[in-house]
Enzyme design. Structure first.
Site, PDB file in Angstrom:
ATOM      1  N   LYS A  88       0.855  -1.186   0.000  1.00 36.97           N
ATOM      2  CA  LYS A  88       0.000   0.000   0.000  1.00 36.97           C
ATOM      3  C   LYS A  88       0.889   1.233   0.000  1.00 36.97           C
ATOM      4  O   LYS A  88       2.038   1.170   0.448  1.00 36.97           O
ATOM      5  CB  LYS A  88      -0.872   0.008   1.263  1.00 36.97           C
ATOM      6  CG  LYS A  88      -2.090   0.884   1.182  1.00 36.97           C
ATOM      7  CD  LYS A  88      -3.321   0.098   0.784  1.00 36.97           C
ATOM      8  CE  LYS A  88      -4.560   0.953   0.774  1.00 36.97           C
ATOM      9  NZ  LYS A  88      -5.772   0.170   0.530  1.00 36.97           N
ATOM     10  N   GLY A 105     -20.148   6.996   6.474  1.00 36.94           N
ATOM     11  CA  GLY A 105     -19.356   7.419   5.315  1.00 36.94           C
ATOM     12  C   GLY A 105     -20.092   7.019   4.059  1.00 36.94           C
ATOM     13  O   GLY A 105     -20.367   5.834   3.848  1.00 36.94           O
ATOM     14  N   VAL A 106     -20.458   8.015   3.247  1.00 35.46           N
ATOM     15  CA  VAL A 106     -21.176   7.688   2.004  1.00 35.46           C
ATOM     16  C   VAL A 106     -20.401   8.251   0.813  1.00 35.46           C
ATOM     17  O   VAL A 106     -20.906   9.053   0.039  1.00 35.46           O
ATOM     18  CB  VAL A 106     -22.654   8.148   2.034  1.00 35.46           C
ATOM     19  CG1 VAL A 106     -23.489   7.166   2.821  1.00 35.46           C
ATOM     20  CG2 VAL A 106     -22.810   9.556   2.613  1.00 35.46           C
ATOM     21  N   GLY A 107     -19.145   7.815   0.712  1.00 31.81           N
ATOM     22  CA  GLY A 107     -18.272   8.227  -0.379  1.00 31.81           C
ATOM     23  C   GLY A 107     -18.432   7.315  -1.584  1.00 31.81           C
ATOM     24  O   GLY A 107     -19.521   6.803  -1.858  1.00 31.81           O
ATOM     25  N   VAL A 114     -17.536   4.224  -2.425  1.00 30.62           N
ATOM     26  CA  VAL A 114     -18.043   2.854  -2.284  1.00 30.62           C
ATOM     27  C   VAL A 114     -19.469   2.879  -1.734  1.00 30.62           C
ATOM     28  O   VAL A 114     -20.389   2.259  -2.285  1.00 30.62           O
ATOM     29  CB  VAL A 114     -17.140   2.011  -1.350  1.00 30.62           C
ATOM     30  CG1 VAL A 114     -17.754   0.634  -1.119  1.00 30.62           C
ATOM     31  CG2 VAL A 114     -15.740   1.874  -1.934  1.00 30.62           C
ATOM     32  N   ALA A 115     -19.654   3.610  -0.638  1.00 34.05           N
ATOM     33  CA  ALA A 115     -20.932   3.512   0.074  1.00 34.05           C
ATOM     34  C   ALA A 115     -22.094   4.121  -0.711  1.00 34.05           C
ATOM     35  O   ALA A 115     -23.241   3.680  -0.548  1.00 34.05           O
ATOM     36  CB  ALA A 115     -20.820   4.156   1.447  1.00 34.05           C
ATOM     37  N   TYR A 116     -21.820   5.097  -1.565  1.00 33.85           N
ATOM     38  CA  TYR A 116     -22.908   5.611  -2.397  1.00 33.85           C
ATOM     39  C   TYR A 116     -23.494   4.462  -3.233  1.00 33.85           C
ATOM     40  O   TYR A 116     -24.711   4.270  -3.306  1.00 33.85           O
ATOM     41  CB  TYR A 116     -22.395   6.739  -3.315  1.00 33.85           C
ATOM     42  CG  TYR A 116     -23.384   7.071  -4.404  1.00 33.85           C
ATOM     43  CD1 TYR A 116     -24.516   7.830  -4.125  1.00 33.85           C
ATOM     44  CD2 TYR A 116     -23.213   6.570  -5.699  1.00 33.85           C
ATOM     45  CE1 TYR A 116     -25.452   8.098  -5.109  1.00 33.85           C
ATOM     46  CE2 TYR A 116     -24.147   6.830  -6.691  1.00 33.85           C
ATOM     47  CZ  TYR A 116     -25.259   7.595  -6.396  1.00 33.85           C
ATOM     48  OH  TYR A 116     -26.191   7.837  -7.364  1.00 33.85           O
TER      49      TYR A 116
HETATM   50  N1  LIG Z   1     -12.661   2.376  -3.166  1.00 33.56           N
HETATM   51  C1  LIG Z   1     -12.527   1.071  -3.104  1.00 33.56           C
HETATM   52  O1  LIG Z   1     -12.664   0.367  -4.121  1.00 33.56           O
HETATM   53  C2  LIG Z   1     -12.227   0.400  -1.790  1.00 33.56           C
HETATM   54  C3  LIG Z   1     -11.909  -0.954  -1.783  1.00 33.56           C
HETATM   55  C4  LIG Z   1     -11.706  -1.579  -0.561  1.00 33.56           C
HETATM   56  C5  LIG Z   1     -11.779  -0.862   0.606  1.00 33.56           C
HETATM   57  N2  LIG Z   1     -12.065   0.455   0.565  1.00 33.56           N
HETATM   58  C6  LIG Z   1     -12.166   1.168   1.824  1.00 33.56           C
HETATM   59  O2  LIG Z   1     -13.509   1.629   1.988  1.00 33.56           O
HETATM   60  C7  LIG Z   1     -13.513   2.887   2.669  1.00 33.56           C
HETATM   61  C8  LIG Z   1     -14.226   3.916   1.813  1.00 33.56           C
HETATM   62  O3  LIG Z   1     -13.563   4.043   0.569  1.00 33.56           O
HETATM   63  P1  LIG Z   1     -14.057   5.076  -0.547  1.00 33.56           P
HETATM   64  O4  LIG Z   1     -13.255   4.782  -1.761  1.00 33.56           O
HETATM   65  O5  LIG Z   1     -15.533   5.072  -0.608  1.00 33.56           O
HETATM   66  O6  LIG Z   1     -13.535   6.440   0.075  1.00 33.56           O
HETATM   67  P2  LIG Z   1     -14.189   7.884  -0.004  1.00 33.56           P
HETATM   68  O7  LIG Z   1     -13.148   8.839   0.447  1.00 33.56           O
HETATM   69  O8  LIG Z   1     -14.852   8.106  -1.304  1.00 33.56           O
HETATM   70  O9  LIG Z   1     -15.354   7.777   1.092  1.00 33.56           O
HETATM   71  C9  LIG Z   1     -15.130   7.847   2.451  1.00 33.56           C
HETATM   72  C10 LIG Z   1     -16.178   8.774   3.024  1.00 33.56           C
HETATM   73  O10 LIG Z   1     -16.065   8.732   4.446  1.00 33.56           O
HETATM   74  C11 LIG Z   1     -16.274  10.056   4.912  1.00 33.56           C
HETATM   75  N3  LIG Z   1     -15.707  10.175   6.266  1.00 33.56           N
HETATM   76  C12 LIG Z   1     -14.410  10.294   6.639  1.00 33.56           C
HETATM   77  N4  LIG Z   1     -14.326  10.360   7.976  1.00 33.56           N
HETATM   78  C13 LIG Z   1     -15.591  10.238   8.451  1.00 33.56           C
HETATM   79  C14 LIG Z   1     -16.158  10.229   9.758  1.00 33.56           C
HETATM   80  N5  LIG Z   1     -15.405  10.354  10.844  1.00 33.56           N
HETATM   81  N6  LIG Z   1     -17.499  10.078   9.872  1.00 33.56           N
HETATM   82  C15 LIG Z   1     -18.279   9.966   8.766  1.00 33.56           C
HETATM   83  N7  LIG Z   1     -17.787   9.976   7.522  1.00 33.56           N
HETATM   84  C16 LIG Z   1     -16.472  10.122   7.367  1.00 33.56           C
HETATM   85  C17 LIG Z   1     -15.626  10.947   3.884  1.00 33.56           C
HETATM   86  O11 LIG Z   1     -16.117  12.267   3.946  1.00 33.56           O
HETATM   87  C18 LIG Z   1     -16.003  10.225   2.591  1.00 33.56           C
HETATM   88  O12 LIG Z   1     -17.210  10.707   2.042  1.00 33.56           O
HETATM   89  C19 LIG Z   1     -12.044   3.188   2.956  1.00 33.56           C
HETATM   90  O13 LIG Z   1     -11.702   2.702   4.229  1.00 33.56           O
HETATM   91  C20 LIG Z   1     -11.289   2.400   1.901  1.00 33.56           C
HETATM   92  O14 LIG Z   1      -9.970   2.084   2.285  1.00 33.56           O
HETATM   93  C21 LIG Z   1     -12.289   1.115  -0.601  1.00 33.56           C
HETATM   94  C1  LIG Z   2      -8.624  -1.350  -5.490  1.00 28.35           C
HETATM   95  C2  LIG Z   2      -7.642  -1.873  -4.512  1.00 28.35           C
HETATM   96  C3  LIG Z   2      -6.354  -2.206  -5.164  1.00 28.35           C
HETATM   97  C4  LIG Z   2      -7.380  -0.961  -3.384  1.00 28.35           C
HETATM   98  C5  LIG Z   2      -8.573  -0.748  -2.493  1.00 28.35           C
HETATM   99  N1  LIG Z   2      -8.565   0.591  -2.020  1.00 28.35           N
HETATM  100  C6  LIG Z   2      -8.555  -1.732  -1.338  1.00 28.35           C
HETATM  101  O1  LIG Z   2      -8.321  -1.370  -0.222  1.00 28.35           O
HETATM  102  O2  LIG Z   2      -8.834  -2.892  -1.529  1.00 28.35           O
END
Ligand SMILES: NC(=O)c1ccc[n+]([C@@H]2O[C@H](COP(=O)([O-])OP(=O)(O)OC[C@H]3O[C@@H](n4cnc5c(N)ncnc54)[C@H](O)[C@@H]3O)[C@@H](O)[C@H]2O)c1
Ligand SMILES: CC(C)C[C@H](N)C(=O)O
Length: 366
Positions: free
Chosen positions: A80, A180-182, A184-186
């Site tokens: 990472k 958190g509705v970023g 992924v969560a959206y």
């Molecule tokens: N994007 C991926 O494909 C992926 C894959 C595996 C794991 N993840 C994990 O999933 C999580 C979300 O990833 P993402 O890509 O959606 O990120 P993102 O940044 O788009 O979404 C995260 C959201 O959490 C919010 N946030 C941060 N701190 C907060 C708090 N204290 N309370 C409430 N909300 C808060 C942020 O404002 C943001 O909207 C991360 O931990 C990431 O490592 C992501």
């Molecule tokens: C897409 C992946 C390589 C990375 C992702 N953010 C994860 O934590 O799994």
């Protein structure tokens, strides 16, 4: 932190500190383990309070990727990167070009992708310097943004966990609290809404909250309130360490199933929720959809093949729950055993990663 002591304790292979004065790049690449293959893991950009916090995050996330990739059945190791900085203010093209050159210097031992704070556009810039990057734009023959696929995997894994807790994997009528509705969560909320679940959401970003309230009829609460709301399922989808001494006592959910990495602050918190009878879907098993999807690029991306593998997250969560019940251990430990046993078996049959044609992203155009 005593770096070598920490690295020795958890058997890390390598850490690269990257500094580029002109662009302001300050990055830490950590390669945890390459027994199964090159270390694949995303790049996080975040405003860390201290260098120590950034270092700790990089180390924890890299090790998590080793377990995630192993448990998902991928022939990939774990690594990472964290970039220290504000993704809204501090990004520039030179920064990601400089970072790409550092990745290239590792000659395939580390392959990157998106994580919190980085986007497909950033990966496209990195791709100007190195082929060892995934989640690049589909125009290059790549898979694009992994988040919707991660969300689908979390949705599938949540259903498997619900099946254990409620005797049915239907989420219709279930109350689901999403932290958190970023990115992924959206997408997760969309799947849950389509199945008829009721959503309670929070985020520190008001726009993100307004979107899911508007589109999916979610109820919004303040960030501190989300742990204690009356719900069936708690889905942590922001940052890590949110299952801890302060939050555990507030939880009302029967299931914890969400996308965030490193949800347990310490392993003892995994023991505690197990004793409370909460079905915990281990983070790195349920959120593997994104890495499964981008990993498929290494074979010349095929969406159907990737999605078929993402479907197996349901079975993987079910398997972890089965081991947990059989061996009377918490699910986080059952997942660790699954991953560690696979790595150990492979360690006995081969040692370190060697670059070969399969790892070169040759099917893409530049
Ligand atoms: N994007 C991926 O494909 C992926 C894959 C595996 C794991 N993840 C994990 O999933 C999580 C979300 O990833 P993402 O890509 O959606 O990120 P993102 O940044 O788009 O979404 C995260 C959201 O959490 C919010 N946030 C941060 N701190 C907060 C708090 N204290 N309370 C409430 N909300 C808060 C942020 O404002 C943001 O909207 C991360 O931990 C990431 O490592 C992501
Ligand atoms: C897409 C992946 C390589 C990375 C992702 N953010 C994860 O934590 O799994």
């Amino acid at each position: 932190m005593e770096i070598f002591k920490y690295m020795e304790t958890y058997d890390y292979e390598q850490m690269v500190i990257c500094q580029d004065k002109q662009s302001g790049l300050k990055a830490i690449i950590v390669i945890h383990d390459t027994t199964l293959g090159p270390a694949l893991g995303g790049t996080r950009m975040w405003t860390y309070k201290s260098e120590e916090d950034a270092l700790e995050d990089a180390l924890r996330l890299a090790r998590g990727m080793t377990y995630k990739n192993a448990a998902a059945g991928l022939n990939l190791g774990g690594g990472k990167t964290v970039i220290i900085g504000d993704p809204k203010k501090d990004k520039n093209e030179e920064m990601f070009r400089a970072f790409g050159r550092y990745i290239q210097g590792l000659n395939g031992r580390y392959i990157t992708a998106e994580d919190v704070g980085t986007t497909v556009e950033d990966m496209d810039i990195i791709y100007q310097e190195t082929p060892f990057v995934t989640g690049v734009s589909p125009a290059f023959g790549s898979s694009g943004n992994p988040s919707p696929v991660t969300a689908y995997g979390v949705y599938r894994g949540m259903k498997a966990a619900a099946n254990e807790a409620f005797g049915t994997d239907s989420l219709e009528g279930k109350v689901i609290a999403v932290q958190g509705v970023g990115h992924v969560a959206y997408n997760l909320c969309r799947h849950l809404h389509e199945e008829g679940a009721h959503l309670i959401v929070t985020d520190i970003n008001k726009e993100a909250v307004d979107r899911v309230v508007g589109e999916f009829g979610a109820k919004a609460v303040d960030p501190d309130e989300i742990y204690g709301v009356e719900c069936d399922i708690f889905a942590p989808c922001a940052l890590g360490a949110i299952i801890n001494d302060q939050t555990i006592g507030q939880l009302k959910a029967k299931v914890i199933a969400g996308a965030a990495n490193n949800q347990l602050r310490e392993t003892r918190h995994g023991d505690a929720i197990h004793e409370m009878g909460i079905v915990y879907a281990p983070d790195y098993v349920i959120n593997a959809g994104g890495v499964i999807n981008v990993a498929d690029e290494l074979n010349g991306y095929n969406r159907d093949r990737a999605m078929k593998k993402v479907e197996t997250i349901y079975d993987n969560i079910a398997k972890v729950i089965e081991i947990s019940k059989r061996d009377h251990i918490p699910t986080y430990l059952a997942a660790d055993r699954l991953a560690e046993e696979r790595i150990e078996r492979m360690r006995n049959s081969r040692s370190q990663f060697l670059l070969n044609e399969r790892h070169i992203l040759s099917s893409r155009t530049r």
